[in-house]
Scaffold this active site. Sequence first.
Site: not given
Ligand code: GUN
Length: 279
Positions: A52, A96, A119
């Site tokens: 990311k 996350q 998100d």
């Molecule tokens: N953990 C697995 N997929 C995601 C996601 O799309 N966003 C976040 N914040 N955590 C995750």
Amino acid sequence: MPQIIDGKAISAQIKDEVKAQIAALNTQGKKVCLAVIQVGDDPASSVYVGNKKKACAYVGIESLSYELAAETTQEELLELIRELNAREDVNGILVQLPLPEQIDEDAVIRAIDPKKDVDGFHPQSVGALCIGQPGFVSCTPAGIIQLLKRSGIEIAGKECVVIGRSNIVGKPMALLLLRENGTVTVAHSRTRDLREVTKRADILVVAVGKPKMITREYVKEGAVVIDVGIHRNENNKLCGDVDYEDVAPVCGAITPVPGGVGPMTIAMLMYNCANSVSL
Ligand code: GUN
């Protein structure tokens, strides 16, 4: 052979569009900044978070990195979120998941200002999607809509079956397909005669979390098959929820694993960040 839906190429295209959008914002004196929070050092999460941040650097989004100890308390995390909510130079906040067990995930998601919820997990974002109002949309299902549209696959009027009902993928996926005028069925672990349901699908989205579970017996000839799963098999090779070798010869289009849905999630996160400036 089927059309192979190329998530790598489509995600690269979206990231380049976002890069141009960010450059245009910069010329107006506007910067875009994403705060990325990881609690603990789960190796898979570290890989996702690293990717990311790399994508942010590529498109020209500034990223602030918070790597918190696994023992961090809920109150400490909520305090950081409150601080980031208040900062005008921070446009997006990403925590996350999963979080360590002493922290209530729902409380954390609800603490994020919906205007910074890149998100798309906040109840307000989900509610807005449900009633067709503007708001952030969960990145993986939003990416799947882009895969379909940019591969020239019509959704309106199609029988769409989503297997899986998670808050992050299955439920928002169903709402997005409905918004595109698909006829949507959501199947799950308690569905009776799953094959009978999935065989009706013109577009089948599979998010079951079981390696190679979907074989050709579940798929109508010529159907579009979207595989959200990602697993490592005994030989350390990546595979999806769909048995690709078995299904590919009978379907009309399919996403590979890797290189299908996976790269779209981060591309759509970049898209959400760029659009957070105008919300
Ligand atoms: N953990 C697995 N997929 C995601 C996601 O799309 N966003 C976040 N914040 N955590 C995750």
